[in-house]
Design an enzyme around this catalytic site. Structure first.
Site, PDB file in Angstrom:
ATOM      1  N   CYS A   1       0.840  -1.209   0.000  1.00  0.00           N
ATOM      2  CA  CYS A   1       0.000   0.000   0.000  1.00  0.00           C
ATOM      3  C   CYS A   1       0.876   1.260   0.000  1.00  0.00           C
ATOM      4  CB  CYS A   1      -0.979  -0.052   1.175  1.00  0.00           C
ATOM      5  SG  CYS A   1      -2.371   1.059   0.952  1.00  0.00           S
TER       6      CYS A   1
ATOM      7  N   HIS B   1      -3.825  -5.196   0.511  1.00  0.00           N
ATOM      8  CA  HIS B   1      -3.248  -5.682   1.773  1.00  0.00           C
ATOM      9  C   HIS B   1      -3.259  -7.212   1.846  1.00  0.00           C
ATOM     10  CE1 HIS B   1      -2.710  -1.831   3.830  1.00  0.00           C
ATOM     11  NE2 HIS B   1      -3.725  -1.439   3.084  1.00  0.00           N
TER      12      HIS B   1
ATOM     13  N   GLU C   1      -1.915  -8.967   3.988  1.00  0.00           N
ATOM     14  CA  GLU C   1      -1.855  -9.415   5.386  1.00  0.00           C
ATOM     15  C   GLU C   1      -3.221  -9.566   6.043  1.00  0.00           C
ATOM     16  OE1 GLU C   1      -1.127  -6.522   4.167  1.00  0.00           O
ATOM     17  OE2 GLU C   1      -1.381  -4.862   5.553  1.00  0.00           O
TER      18      GLU C   1
ATOM     19  N   SER D   1       2.759 -10.074  38.336  1.00  0.00           N
ATOM     20  CA  SER D   1       1.367  -9.727  38.611  1.00  0.00           C
ATOM     21  C   SER D   1       0.510 -10.977  38.727  1.00  0.00           C
ATOM     22  CB  SER D   1       0.811  -8.863  37.484  1.00  0.00           C
ATOM     23  OG  SER D   1       0.649  -9.653  36.319  1.00  0.00           O
TER      24      SER D   1
ATOM     25  N   GLY E   1      -0.349 -12.489  36.066  1.00  0.00           N
ATOM     26  CA  GLY E   1      -0.881 -12.608  34.712  1.00  0.00           C
ATOM     27  C   GLY E   1       0.089 -13.398  33.853  1.00  0.00           C
TER      28      GLY E   1
ATOM     29  N   ASP F   1       1.701 -12.647  31.049  1.00  0.00           N
ATOM     30  CA  ASP F   1       2.901 -11.991  30.496  1.00  0.00           C
ATOM     31  C   ASP F   1       4.046 -11.926  31.503  1.00  0.00           C
ATOM     32  OD1 ASP F   1       1.094 -11.586  28.509  1.00  0.00           O
ATOM     33  OD2 ASP F   1       0.824  -9.451  28.885  1.00  0.00           O
ATOM     34  N   SER F   2       3.757 -11.389  32.686  1.00  0.00           N
ATOM     35  CA  SER F   2       4.853 -11.270  33.650  1.00  0.00           C
ATOM     36  C   SER F   2       5.304 -12.654  34.121  1.00  0.00           C
ATOM     37  CB  SER F   2       4.473 -10.372  34.830  1.00  0.00           C
ATOM     38  OG  SER F   2       3.444 -10.925  35.589  1.00  0.00           O
TER      39      SER F   2
END
Ligand code: XMP
Length: 510
Positions: free
Chosen positions: A80, A167, A169, A221, A223, A225-226
């Protein structure tokens, strides 16, 4: 490992390009379009993809990379706006299209070599552009066109430089992944060698080298991710990692114990739990404004964490579970987006800290983090935990946060969680939780009039939390949740279901 570099010019789809490339088994990273040539060379890309952008190449201040970036001897694919960038260096004329093109378009393929190899003569593609290539530079030839875009795909006659107006993607483009695959494998000659297993080894090795004999602190945390970040660092450096878990009293039922058991006892991380419940409650007294709550909780977290780290001695490094989307936002060419809510993450520590950061998940998406967590042996209770906001239950209590209201909401929330798990819907839903409303309504229980609280149930489906739809939960499940809450949570006589999508609402109520 073969690597693809994606230069970001600010498109909302840049992350999707990265997703697709990784899904095809090739490692890639997104970097801002201004990335200096030396850094690009140091990255050793096998190919470069130029993203789209909300800008126009003919604008005076249009974001552009340098010509040397294009001509450093590796294949380039412009998507694009990226087509405009490529064309810009070779004398193409890009203008504002008479009619902007958004949505589906029929692509006619004129050349089935390279990019469109194996894809037949036509495809439905997804367009989202206001500009178009008016005249093709001499050095290029056409590969495909649509009714509105005479040059919907082009390539350089002698160099491996390609560009598409549409696009590839996005999911709506037929065979979009095959087009990207043709670029990666046929044009760039990449090997399919990106796997979570090799990523884990690489990350562990990198952490070891970065840390040396230093000590690492990590705010856990609970969670995903951590937890994954901590586990990765732990596997790299073992006891030199110390994790701090702050119980702010705003967490879900049983969460503190679960984190302790899973991360401490089961996985053997050195985990310090800080009971800061009283402190947070005191600071939140009388506060009803959502933004004020968020700011107080963020600041108090930092204060507690800072005290704790000072008490534990000197740490040279701080590990954080920063994800790809967080990083990408910070390199946006348009500057930070408007603040809808002040997000608070355990990672959001101020810059004055004298820590060197370790962010091993910087290159990963949420689902990739889960895959990595599984690879590292993180138990399902943590791995499949739903996203939970930093300010926790405080932003699900509309009005003042008090101990009694926290207790009430925590019980109701645990019932939602348990019933959703029982219905085996927890992995399909992005989140399902309870919200405590600041009103009371009249009810009747056992011939008695009651005047009690209302609990709202929020359950949404979402891919990334950016947009979401309310979940069509089975009526039986809603029924079970409602009757259990009313009979088991003292002080509640009514349960309602939130049927708003995001936008226009947000997922959390505050
Ligand atoms: P909203 O409510 O903005 O939330 O639609 C989108 C997603 O983000 C989560 N959320 C947060 N996550 N810190 C976080 O780490 C925060 O302060 C925060 N606030 C909301 C929310 O649960 C949803 O998944």
């Amino acid at each position: 490992m073969d690597k693809i570099l994606i230069l970001d010019f600010g498109s909302q789809y840049t992350q999707l390009i990265a997703r697709r490339v990784r899904e095809l088994g090739v490692y890639c990273e997104i970097r801002p379009f201004r990335l200096p040539l030396v850094d690009i060379k140091a990255f050793h890309p096998k190919g470069i993809i130029l993203s789209g952008s909300p800008a126009s190449v003919y604008q005076p201040d249009a974001p552009l990379c340098r010509r040397e970036v294009i001509e450093q001897g590796v294949p380039v694919l412009g998507i694009c706006y990226g087509m405009g960038v490529l064309g810009h260096f070779y004398g193409a004329v890009t203008t504002r299209a008479a009619s902007r093109e958004y949505g589906r378009a029929s692509l006619t393929i004129d050349d089935t070599a390279d990019l469109f190899s194996g894809l037949g003569s036509g495809l439905t593609v997804w367009m989202s552009h206001g500009d178009k290539l008016e005249a093709m530079p001499d050095a290029f030839r056409r590969l495909a066109h649509t009714a509105n875009a005479p040059f919907a795909a082009i390539r350089h006659r002698t160099q491996p430089f390609f560009a598409v107006q549409f696009h590839p993607e996005v999911a709506h483009t037929d065979s979009g992944k095959a087009i990207l695959g043709n670029f990666l494998f046929r044009v760039c000659g990449c090997a399919r060698d990106w796997q979570m297993h090799s990523f884990a080894e690489m990350a562990i090795d990198r952490i070891r080298r970065q840390v040396g004999n230093g000590r690492v602190l990590c705010a856990l945390s609970g969670g995903v991710d951590s937890s994954v970040a901590a586990l990765l660092v732990h596997q790299a450096i073992g006891p030199k990692l110390t994790c701090v878990f702050v119980d702010n009293g705003l967490i879900r039922k049983g969460e503190a114990v679960q984190v302790d058991q899973a991360m401490g006892e089961h996985l053997g991380l050195h985990l310090i739990s800080v009971d800061a419940r009283e402190r947070f409650l005191t600071r939140l007294k009388g506060i009803i404004d959502p933004e004020e709550k968020r700011k107080i909780i963020g600041a108090e977290f930092i204060a507690v964490f800072e005290e704790e780290s000072r008490r534990l001695g000197r740490f040279e490094f701080l590990a954080q579970g920063t994800l790809y989307p967080d990083v990408i936002e910070s390199v946006s060419v348009q500057g930070p987006s408007v603040t809808i809510k002040s997000h608070h993450n355990v990672g959001g520590l101020p810059e004055q800290y004298d820590f060197e950061l370790i962010e091993p998940l910087r290159e990963l998406f949420k689902d990739e983090v889960r895959e990595l967590g599984r690879e590292l042996g993180l138990p399902d209770v943590i791995l499949w935990r739903q996203p939970f906001p930093g300010p926790g239950l405080a932003v699900r209590i509309i009005g003042e946060v008090t101990q009694a209201r926290l207790d009430l909401l925590r019980e109701a929330d645990a019932i939602v969680e348990a019933e959703v798990a029982q219905a085996t819907l927890n992995r399909e839903l992005w989140q399902a939780f309870a919200v405590l409303l600041p009103i009371k309504t009249v009810g009747v229980m056992g011939d008695e009039r009651t005047y009690e609280h209302v609990i709202a149930i929020r359950a949404v489906t979402s891919l990334d939390g950016m947009t979401a739809d309310w979940a069509r939960l089975p009526h039986d499940l809603l029924q079970a949740i409602s009757s259990r809450i009313v009979s088991e949570v003292k002080g509640v006589n009514r349960v309602v279901y939130d049927i708003s999508s995001k936008p226009p609402s947000t997922i959390e109520w505050e």
